[in-house]
Write an enzyme that holds these catalytic residues in place. Sequence first.
Site, PDB file in Angstrom:
ATOM      1  N   LYS A  87     100.337 120.949 -12.678  1.00  0.00           N
ATOM      2  CA  LYS A  87      99.334 121.733 -11.935  1.00  0.00           C
ATOM      3  C   LYS A  87      99.043 121.108 -10.565  1.00  0.00           C
ATOM      4  CE  LYS A  87      96.048 121.405 -15.102  1.00  0.00           C
ATOM      5  NZ  LYS A  87      96.730 120.545 -16.092  1.00  0.00           N
TER       6      LYS A  87
ATOM      7  N   ARG B  22     103.937 108.829 -15.559  1.00  0.00           N
ATOM      8  CA  ARG B  22     102.817 108.729 -14.612  1.00  0.00           C
ATOM      9  C   ARG B  22     101.959 107.499 -14.927  1.00  0.00           C
ATOM     10  NH1 ARG B  22      99.153 114.024 -13.959  1.00  0.00           N
ATOM     11  NH2 ARG B  22      98.240 113.326 -15.909  1.00  0.00           N
TER      12      ARG B  22
ATOM     13  N   ARG C  45      96.967 105.511 -14.357  1.00  0.00           N
ATOM     14  CA  ARG C  45      95.739 106.288 -14.600  1.00  0.00           C
ATOM     15  C   ARG C  45      95.277 106.053 -16.028  1.00  0.00           C
ATOM     16  NH1 ARG C  45      95.413 112.730 -13.519  1.00  0.00           N
ATOM     17  NH2 ARG C  45      94.223 112.855 -15.436  1.00  0.00           N
TER      18      ARG C  45
HETATM   19  P1  AMP Z   1      92.576 116.077 -14.855  1.00  0.00           P
HETATM   20  O1  AMP Z   1      92.753 115.213 -13.659  1.00  0.00           O
HETATM   21  O2  AMP Z   1      92.484 117.534 -14.527  1.00  0.00           O
HETATM   22  O3  AMP Z   1      93.578 115.789 -15.941  1.00  0.00           O
HETATM   23  O4  AMP Z   1      91.144 115.696 -15.460  1.00  0.00           O
HETATM   24  C1  AMP Z   1      90.848 114.383 -15.902  1.00  0.00           C
HETATM   25  C2  AMP Z   1      89.640 114.408 -16.822  1.00  0.00           C
HETATM   26  O5  AMP Z   1      88.502 114.905 -16.097  1.00  0.00           O
HETATM   27  C3  AMP Z   1      89.742 115.309 -18.038  1.00  0.00           C
HETATM   28  O6  AMP Z   1      90.440 114.695 -19.121  1.00  0.00           O
HETATM   29  C4  AMP Z   1      88.279 115.535 -18.360  1.00  0.00           C
HETATM   30  O7  AMP Z   1      87.682 114.401 -18.949  1.00  0.00           O
HETATM   31  C5  AMP Z   1      87.691 115.687 -16.959  1.00  0.00           C
HETATM   32  N1  AMP Z   1      87.741 117.098 -16.500  1.00  0.00           N
HETATM   33  C6  AMP Z   1      88.432 117.577 -15.437  1.00  0.00           C
HETATM   34  N2  AMP Z   1      88.271 118.900 -15.305  1.00  0.00           N
HETATM   35  C7  AMP Z   1      87.456 119.277 -16.327  1.00  0.00           C
HETATM   36  C8  AMP Z   1      86.932 120.522 -16.753  1.00  0.00           C
HETATM   37  N3  AMP Z   1      87.207 121.669 -16.097  1.00  0.00           N
HETATM   38  N4  AMP Z   1      86.121 120.526 -17.852  1.00  0.00           N
HETATM   39  C9  AMP Z   1      85.829 119.401 -18.515  1.00  0.00           C
HETATM   40  N5  AMP Z   1      86.307 118.195 -18.182  1.00  0.00           N
HETATM   41  C10 AMP Z   1      87.117 118.118 -17.096  1.00  0.00           C
END
Ligand code: AMP
Length: 188
Positions: free
Chosen positions: A13, A127, A133
């Site tokens: 994404k 990654r 991360r």
């Molecule tokens: P991402 O970078 O999109 O993988 O997001 C990393 C982390 O941020 C996720 O595992 C959640 O803990 C939190 N997070 C990001 N976007 C959301 C969302 N829309 N709803 C809930 N938690 C989120």
Amino acid sequence: MDVILLGAPGAGKGTQAQVLEEHIGLVHVASGDLFRAALRRGTELGMLAKSYMDRGELVPDEVVIRMIIERISQNDCASGVIFDGFPRTVAQAEALDAMLGRHGTQIDRVIRLEVNSQKLIDRVAKRFAEEGRKDDNPESFKIRLQAYTDQTAPLIPYYEKQGKLVGVDGMADVDAVAKSIATALDNL
Ligand code: AMP
């Protein structure tokens, strides 16, 4: 034009959102990036999100929704947004529909990046090795994948019913996936 990129962690994404930002001029709004930036700044929002993120769990809906409303109210988002990592629950999707509806606009397309589990595991392991991360570690990643299945996958029928969902093969290389997305957006 407002577009959502939907897919499991590791589906690509973020990478594809960057391509779209460069080529179509949409503003890339990534909820995970907003949380990580808040954490770097040491804000209350960042501290709150951290415990959930480290465990691989979703941050509560009301916190995420408030943050996204604030971000997309900024002027640069007026001409169109590509949402990456938001919405992740049906409640978030409903809040987004309501929020856009109040401004007389709506989501135009939801692109679902389809990638099988083994490929997701391989990509995120890579990654983790390269970027370190924290929530990409195998234990947290398992929980994130489960959160996707339980809480985010219900968005597929939600947007299907609205006639907005387009599936794209996310297994191919970056350029090929970008081409498929461009095709899916072309007829808008
Ligand atoms: P991402 O970078 O999109 O993988 O997001 C990393 C982390 O941020 C996720 O595992 C959640 O803990 C939190 N997070 C990001 N976007 C959301 C969302 N829309 N709803 C809930 N938690 C989120």
